[in-house]
Design a protein around this motif. Sequence first.
Motif, mmCIF file in Angstrom:
data_model
loop_
_atom_site.group_PDB
_atom_site.id
_atom_site.type_symbol
_atom_site.label_atom_id
_atom_site.label_comp_id
_atom_site.label_asym_id
_atom_site.label_seq_id
_atom_site.Cartn_x
_atom_site.Cartn_y
_atom_site.Cartn_z
ATOM 1 N N GLY A 74 0.821 -1.214 0.000
ATOM 2 C CA GLY A 74 0.000 0.000 0.000
ATOM 3 C C GLY A 74 0.851 1.258 0.000
ATOM 4 O O GLY A 74 0.635 2.167 -0.808
ATOM 5 N N GLY A 75 1.826 1.307 0.867
ATOM 6 C CA GLY A 75 2.694 2.479 0.951
ATOM 7 C C GLY A 75 3.552 2.655 -0.291
ATOM 8 O O GLY A 75 3.851 3.787 -0.701
ATOM 9 N N GLN A 76 3.941 1.536 -0.909
ATOM 10 C CA GLN A 76 4.748 1.643 -2.136
ATOM 11 C C GLN A 76 3.906 2.203 -3.277
ATOM 12 O O GLN A 76 4.368 3.028 -4.067
ATOM 13 C CB GLN A 76 5.335 0.266 -2.476
ATOM 14 C CG GLN A 76 6.417 -0.186 -1.498
ATOM 15 C CD GLN A 76 6.789 -1.661 -1.627
ATOM 16 O OE1 GLN A 76 6.052 -2.449 -2.215
ATOM 17 N NE2 GLN A 76 7.932 -2.032 -1.081
ATOM 18 N N LYS A 77 2.635 1.770 -3.362
ATOM 19 C CA LYS A 77 1.740 2.315 -4.387
ATOM 20 C C LYS A 77 1.606 3.820 -4.221
ATOM 21 O O LYS A 77 1.606 4.579 -5.183
ATOM 22 C CB LYS A 77 0.352 1.657 -4.286
ATOM 23 C CG LYS A 77 0.264 0.264 -4.865
ATOM 24 C CD LYS A 77 -1.171 -0.190 -5.054
ATOM 25 C CE LYS A 77 -1.734 -0.966 -3.873
ATOM 26 N NZ LYS A 77 -1.618 -2.432 -4.029
ATOM 27 N N ARG A 123 3.742 5.856 -2.939
ATOM 28 C CA ARG A 123 4.985 6.536 -3.327
ATOM 29 C C ARG A 123 5.135 6.593 -4.844
ATOM 30 O O ARG A 123 5.687 7.568 -5.366
ATOM 31 C CB ARG A 123 6.174 5.835 -2.656
ATOM 32 C CG ARG A 123 6.285 6.236 -1.189
ATOM 33 C CD ARG A 123 7.498 5.640 -0.542
ATOM 34 N NE ARG A 123 7.270 4.270 -0.090
ATOM 35 C CZ ARG A 123 8.237 3.392 0.141
ATOM 36 N NH1 ARG A 123 9.481 3.735 -0.061
ATOM 37 N NH2 ARG A 123 7.954 2.188 0.576
ATOM 38 N N THR A 153 0.746 10.985 2.467
ATOM 39 C CA THR A 153 1.486 10.119 3.396
ATOM 40 C C THR A 153 0.540 9.239 4.202
ATOM 41 O O THR A 153 0.961 8.604 5.166
ATOM 42 C CB THR A 153 2.310 10.976 4.382
ATOM 43 O OG1 THR A 153 1.382 11.739 5.173
ATOM 44 C CG2 THR A 153 3.263 11.918 3.671
ATOM 45 N N LEU A 192 1.662 5.696 4.789
ATOM 46 C CA LEU A 192 3.095 5.535 5.062
ATOM 47 C C LEU A 192 3.393 5.551 6.544
ATOM 48 O O LEU A 192 2.739 6.257 7.318
ATOM 49 C CB LEU A 192 3.882 6.642 4.376
ATOM 50 C CG LEU A 192 3.728 6.707 2.847
ATOM 51 C CD1 LEU A 192 4.502 7.873 2.287
ATOM 52 C CD2 LEU A 192 4.178 5.409 2.193
ATOM 53 N N SER A 214 6.809 0.684 5.624
ATOM 54 C CA SER A 214 6.173 0.346 4.352
ATOM 55 C C SER A 214 6.978 -0.753 3.655
ATOM 56 O O SER A 214 8.188 -0.643 3.529
ATOM 57 C CB SER A 214 6.127 1.615 3.495
ATOM 58 O OG SER A 214 5.722 1.322 2.200
ATOM 59 N N GLY A 215 6.300 -1.832 3.232
ATOM 60 C CA GLY A 215 6.959 -2.906 2.525
ATOM 61 C C GLY A 215 7.528 -3.981 3.424
ATOM 62 O O GLY A 215 8.233 -4.883 2.945
ATOM 63 N N SER A 268 0.781 -6.601 5.240
ATOM 64 C CA SER A 268 -0.401 -7.020 4.475
ATOM 65 C C SER A 268 -0.255 -8.463 4.010
ATOM 66 O O SER A 268 -1.237 -9.210 3.966
ATOM 67 C CB SER A 268 -0.623 -6.094 3.273
ATOM 68 O OG SER A 268 -0.947 -4.806 3.717
ATOM 69 N N GLN A 317 -6.661 -3.086 2.952
ATOM 70 C CA GLN A 317 -5.975 -1.792 2.884
ATOM 71 C C GLN A 317 -6.475 -0.981 1.693
ATOM 72 O O GLN A 317 -6.537 0.233 1.725
ATOM 73 C CB GLN A 317 -4.463 -2.035 2.770
ATOM 74 C CG GLN A 317 -3.620 -0.792 2.918
ATOM 75 C CD GLN A 317 -2.140 -1.097 3.007
ATOM 76 O OE1 GLN A 317 -1.697 -2.224 2.854
ATOM 77 N NE2 GLN A 317 -1.367 -0.072 3.261
ATOM 78 N N THR A 318 -6.901 -1.691 0.603
ATOM 79 C CA THR A 318 -7.363 -0.956 -0.584
ATOM 80 C C THR A 318 -8.883 -0.989 -0.700
ATOM 81 O O THR A 318 -9.434 -0.821 -1.769
ATOM 82 C CB THR A 318 -6.782 -1.612 -1.848
ATOM 83 O OG1 THR A 318 -6.980 -3.018 -1.735
ATOM 84 C CG2 THR A 318 -5.303 -1.324 -1.985
ATOM 85 N N HIS A 359 0.214 2.117 11.167
ATOM 86 C CA HIS A 359 1.539 2.713 11.345
ATOM 87 C C HIS A 359 1.458 3.861 12.356
ATOM 88 O O HIS A 359 2.424 4.576 12.569
ATOM 89 C CB HIS A 359 2.120 3.205 10.018
ATOM 90 C CG HIS A 359 1.271 4.205 9.336
ATOM 91 N ND1 HIS A 359 0.371 3.853 8.362
ATOM 92 C CD2 HIS A 359 1.129 5.544 9.504
ATOM 93 C CE1 HIS A 359 -0.283 4.932 7.978
ATOM 94 N NE2 HIS A 359 0.155 5.961 8.638
#
Lengths: 227, 227
Positions: A144-147, A149, A169, A172, B40-41, B45, B90-91, B199
């Motif tokens: 999710g956070g990578q999308k 970014r 953010t 993130l 993130s990453g 998830s 998350q989405t 987070h």
Amino acid sequence: LIRFEEVAKTYDMGATQVFALQGVSMEIERNEYVAIMGPSGSGKSTLMNIVGCLDVPTAGRYELNGEMVSELDDDELARIRNQEIGFVFQTFNLLPRSNALRNVELPLIYAGCSAKERRERAVDALDSVGLADRMDHRPNELSGGQKQRVAVARALANDPSIILADEPTGALDTRTGVEIMDLFSSLHSSGNTIIIVTHEEHIAAYCRRIIRFRDGRIESDEFNVEA
Amino acid sequence: LIRFEEVAKTYDMGATQVFALQGVSMEIERNEYVAIMGPSGSGKSTLMNIVGCLDVPTAGRYELNGEMVSELDDDELARIRNQEIGFVFQTFNLLPRSNALRNVELPLIYAGCSAKERRERAVDALDSVGLADRMDHRPNELSGGQKQRVAVARALANDPSIILADEPTGALDTRTGVEIMDLFSSLHSSGNTIIIVTHEEHIAAYCRRIIRFRDGRIESDEFNVEA
Ligand SMILES: Nc1ncnc2c1ncn2[C@@H]1O[C@H](COP(=O)(O)OP(=O)(O)OP(=O)(O)O)[C@@H](O)[C@H]1O
Ligand SMILES: Nc1ncnc2c1ncn2[C@@H]1O[C@H](COP(=O)(O)OP(=O)(O)OP(=O)(O)O)[C@@H](O)[C@H]1O
Ligand SMILES: [Mg+2]
Ligand SMILES: [Mg+2]
């Protein structure tokens, strides 16, 4: 730069109407750094879509760089969007079957960049958001956070003068969020206009001015003395 | 209830491999209230998708209520998912052409509820997240935070014993976020097992235990004395 006079946006749901924005008047000068805050459903994304020429007001006047936006035709609106504005959508809007690099190259294709320059600028933008090692991943192969970014990198690729970021953010962790805000701050100090929607006070603290919305109206508009 | 032994998840990208989870061992008892945190990453998830029987590990063992999940067939997995687990993605994953009410009714259709009972439970769930006045809006007629609240309502509609929520308050302002967490806390005190990815430290503070991930591994697993 950006002038709103009594702007309203109403959605007609048949039996009822939703007043997303009501009587919004404000001015944002070139090189400002503004946070938009307010409860869920208060009209923040609706405001950003109108500022970014992605939607039109139901009533009122919107002037961008001296031009009355409501009187421009679609081609002129597209020119302004592609050259002047970088947009980070709240829902990311990435192309599902294209990898991260291709998604970031997309606005550069419209701008008429050569393939070589396009790739270099897209690689730089993804590197600046910490995704050098995920360029060939498609959106469903990213967290999710990578999308999010990738969406930020796409908004920066075209070196726009106005950056509109809707919760840039939100997905993130704190440290990654700070890195993205440092990026926006350095873009601000090189002369760009930055407008950020956020519900987090520590993100709004980066901005010079905080405009708060409630039920489609401006509730307060204050300078942030700490910034 | 939930037992992981050396669980790994690897994505094969052709030339390279991504090690989303590596050697994860943990136990979560019935009626626990756990926060999953990490950059993130870091694999949060991926972990939730496996716990929720939406994905399978590449290696290791996953036992749910004494049954080895990796040995169950698709029908048994679907039965567990529909009866035991409520999932907030998350989405969001809302059906774009269905309104909020219909989206929340969806898991109840699989559970074999009558149309009347389905509607009543869906109306209650949407009311509990503050969306009584948006039931006939489709996802594109809702704000970001409203979409997220529909996703939370859908996860609660079926009265599941395990609730898995991946950033359930990420798109919400602080006050709306607190209302959602109060909902989760009252579900916890009536005996449900709750696992939340977040987070934000002030959200994790609602939970009794915080498991932190980094690069696909458990970095720490501590009880939260304040809760
Ligand atoms: N389908 C996939 N193919 C390849 N790599 C993947 C895939 N799905 C996830 N990944 C990678 O696995 C890693 C873990 O992803 P995951 O979604 O679990 O992270 P996360 O902790 O939830 O992060 P975030 O906080 O950004 O949501 C990431 O580096 C991601 O790029
Ligand atoms: N296409 C539409 N049709 C009907 N109502 C809409 C539509 N789009 C938005 N709305 C309504 O307009 C209001 C403002 O929405 P907006 O997306 O601007 O809120 P927001 O401040 O961005 O909220 P969030 O913080 O949850 O993202 C909401 O009450 C929403 O339900
Ligand atoms: Mg919004
Ligand atoms: Mg995630």
